[in-house]
Design an enzyme around this catalytic site. Sequence first.
Site, PDB file in Angstrom:
ATOM      1  CG  ASP A 146      -2.058   1.007   1.088  1.00 17.94           C
ATOM      2  OD1 ASP A 146      -1.770   2.180   0.778  1.00 17.94           O
ATOM      3  OD2 ASP A 146      -3.226   0.614   1.274  1.00 17.94           O
ATOM      4  CB  THR A 174      -6.445  -0.562  -4.955  1.00 14.35           C
ATOM      5  OG1 THR A 174      -6.994  -0.904  -6.236  1.00 14.35           O
ATOM      6  CG2 THR A 174      -5.271  -1.474  -4.646  1.00 14.35           C
ATOM      7  NE  ARG A 207     -15.595   1.063  -6.994  1.00  9.91           N
ATOM      8  CZ  ARG A 207     -16.132   0.735  -5.833  1.00  9.91           C
ATOM      9  NH1 ARG A 207     -16.071  -0.524  -5.424  1.00  9.91           N
ATOM     10  NH2 ARG A 207     -16.729   1.638  -5.077  1.00  9.91           N
ATOM     11  CD  GLU A 236     -19.295  -4.173 -11.913  1.00 13.88           C
ATOM     12  OE1 GLU A 236     -20.116  -3.497 -11.245  1.00 13.88           O
ATOM     13  OE2 GLU A 236     -18.352  -4.780 -11.378  1.00 13.88           O
ATOM     14  CG  HIS A 253     -19.733  -4.629  -7.806  1.00 10.85           C
ATOM     15  ND1 HIS A 253     -19.397  -3.557  -8.590  1.00 10.85           N
ATOM     16  CD2 HIS A 253     -19.275  -4.340  -6.558  1.00 10.85           C
ATOM     17  CE1 HIS A 253     -18.761  -2.648  -7.848  1.00 10.85           C
ATOM     18  NE2 HIS A 253     -18.690  -3.110  -6.612  1.00 10.85           N
ATOM     19  CE1 TYR A 257     -24.237  -4.274  -3.343  1.00  7.04           C
ATOM     20  CE2 TYR A 257     -26.100  -5.603  -4.006  1.00  7.04           C
ATOM     21  CZ  TYR A 257     -25.355  -4.461  -4.129  1.00  7.04           C
ATOM     22  OH  TYR A 257     -25.733  -3.497  -5.038  1.00  7.04           O
TER      23      TYR A 257
END
Length: 383
Positions: A146, A174, A207, A236, A253, A257
């Site tokens: 990082d 990230t 992502r 997407e 994705h 959730y």
Amino acid sequence: MKIVADMNIPFVRECFSSIGEVEAVGGREIKRDVVADADVLLVRSITPVFADLLMGSKVRFVATATIGFDHIDLDFLRRNYIGFASAPGSNANSAAEYVIAGLLEISKRHQISLEGKSIGIIGVGNVGSRVAKKCEALGMEVLLNDPPLYRQTDDAKYLPIQELFGCDFITLHTPLTFEGIDKTFHLADMNFFESLREGCVFVNASRGGVVDSDGLKAAIQSERLRAVVLDVWENEPNIDTELLKMVDIGTPHIAGYSLDGKVTGMIMIYKSVCEYFEIEPEFDIKDFLPEPEVKVIELGRDLGKEQDALLEAVRKVYRIDHDDIGLREILDEPTEKRGKFFDNVRKNYPVRREFQNTEVIVRDTDSSLVDKLQGIGFKVEKK
């Protein structure tokens, strides 16, 4: 006060109606005419909030019920004195549990023992740091990368990315950024995959744009990678279905959730809106989270391998393989309907609770399994 909200934010009507009139619409249906007379805009990750959406509107506050905000033009908000809030950390535990479920599932399919294996974690923020702790609990050797955190802390535990290329597993956590020294767009490109250890297992739950899809497909075709778990996709909802056919586990994705994460994010932005408009909040998380469907899991005396027992416990709460099966139904849809199918899977995602809501009862076993169950988030009772 008028509030326009993504209808996929759970309980958004019930909660925000305490402070205004709520109009809940689909995230991709939030257009300029919809927000024109709104005071507050509440979104999730699929709604781009840029000048073309807000120009000329009455919007005074924007909030995203997600940890990321690369879909928000923060400079525009600042220039126009529009308040902003996100929900950092809200679904981080959910995403970390997704990774653990993926590691256990893949390891079962490929007969890999996680104990002693190395995992490189690229991005050590809210999600990556939780993944690190859970992987350490599983007995894995954890290597961290990082660059921003290294510059802030000068801590040697944050390694150059090249030192992670020899790991047995690589997982990305990230944000998506397009410029600067820490640009992450297509961070995982052809050269990245060619640098990885042969037989590496690759996971992306950050992502879609962090990975160059063509580079990943080439790495899979060359059999350089042993297995791939993808939750996020370029372009997407119009995902690369050829890539979906190639990965071991593909999901729509939904890593973050869990209902716990969604409600936490909703309450975080609710309190931010209340603070901004100087309104006393009426609700908290406990007002919306129901009892978990799976309160107790009892593991039998004949547990077999420890890792199999861990997978059994995880599967009782979350079936990542079911999410994979559900997404693959997109392949049966006509090309022009696949984007809508992807969105509908997310919109109608079933209730998923986090491990912390479930107690695992284990019998006649050593403390190692107990420690690992607790380390990935379960409550444990030993009998």
